[in-house]
Design an enzyme around this catalytic site. Sequence first.
Site, short mmCIF file in Angstrom:
data_model
loop_
_atom_site.label_atom_id
_atom_site.label_comp_id
_atom_site.label_asym_id
_atom_site.label_seq_id
_atom_site.Cartn_x
_atom_site.Cartn_y
_atom_site.Cartn_z
N MET A 136 -24.91 -78.99 63.52
CA MET A 136 -24.37 -77.63 62.87
C MET A 136 -25.05 -76.54 63.69
SD MET A 136 -22.39 -78.49 60.19
CE MET A 136 -21.98 -77.03 59.61
N ASP A 174 -20.54 -77.68 65.22
CA ASP A 174 -19.75 -77.24 64.38
C ASP A 174 -20.46 -75.93 63.82
OD1 ASP A 174 -18.02 -76.94 62.03
OD2 ASP A 174 -18.68 -78.47 61.04
C1 DX5 Z 1 -18.95 -74.71 57.85
C2 DX5 Z 1 -17.98 -75.71 58.51
C3 DX5 Z 1 -17.23 -75.51 59.57
C4 DX5 Z 1 -16.63 -74.41 59.77
C5 DX5 Z 1 -16.43 -73.89 61.17
O1 DX5 Z 1 -19.61 -75.02 56.75
O2 DX5 Z 1 -18.62 -77.28 58.49
O3 DX5 Z 1 -16.46 -76.65 60.21
O4 DX5 Z 1 -15.40 -74.58 59.05
O5 DX5 Z 1 -15.68 -72.59 61.10
P1 DX5 Z 1 -15.98 -71.63 62.19
O6 DX5 Z 1 -15.58 -72.14 63.51
O7 DX5 Z 1 -14.99 -70.62 61.79
O8 DX5 Z 1 -17.50 -71.39 62.22
ZN ZN Z 2 -17.39 -78.89 59.53
#
Ligand code: DX5
Ligand code: ZN
Length: 216
Positions: A136, A174
């Site tokens: 993350m 992500d």
């Molecule tokens: C956050 C999610 C991500 C999110 C990414 O909790 O796990 O997958 O949708 O969105 P962006 O690319 O807009 O940061």
């Molecule tokens: Zn995600």
Amino acid sequence: MIKIAPSILSADFAAMGEAVEQLGRWGADYVHCDVMDGLYVPNITFGQGMVAALKQRTDLPLDVHLMVEAPERHFDSFIDAGADILTFHVEACRHPHRGLQAIRNRKVKSGIVLNPGTPVQALDYLYEEADMILFMSVNPGFGGQAFIPSVIDKIEKAANEIARRNLRVEIEVDGGVNAKNARRLIDAGANVLVAGSAVFLSEDPAKTIKALRSGE
Ligand code: DX5
Ligand code: ZN
């Protein structure tokens, strides 16, 4: 090869079927499905029913990211619904090693997720059981947040460790991924880029997916 996994968290929730069909036309590699339970993270998104419905609308692999407490309760039902890759948070699961094995035993790709504040050493005894590691680069729960650069160091360390152990493990990143940071992430060793807002808010999503993949 670099894969792009657009997150449907940024799509129109009233038109999810169309969204995954569009992803096929736009040249995406995976459909990233963000499952949130309102406990591990504040929001609630969707569950097994949505995954099963989307499975009918696309041939792309469904990359299901579980942001739920005690995720092992739901592995079988998400696999039955059609998940091709199932990732869960190391912080949310009491027995992550067992969890990865349980997913693999069902012939689905197993993946472990680390939050921005979780040290990469949490993976030391999990690499062998994982087909994917998801880093993350934002704190989970919301789309459209700003990228946290300390993830790059973790990706490099994990990529070195995977090479040293001669394993085949995908490294996915992500949160806040866009055309500006894609190159750095790829160079660090990531091979799957999740992008929610960068794809769905783009004026030309197919072009954005291409640009992310080539790191331009
Ligand atoms: C956050 C999610 C991500 C999110 C990414 O909790 O796990 O997958 O949708 O969105 P962006 O690319 O807009 O940061
Ligand atoms: Zn995600």
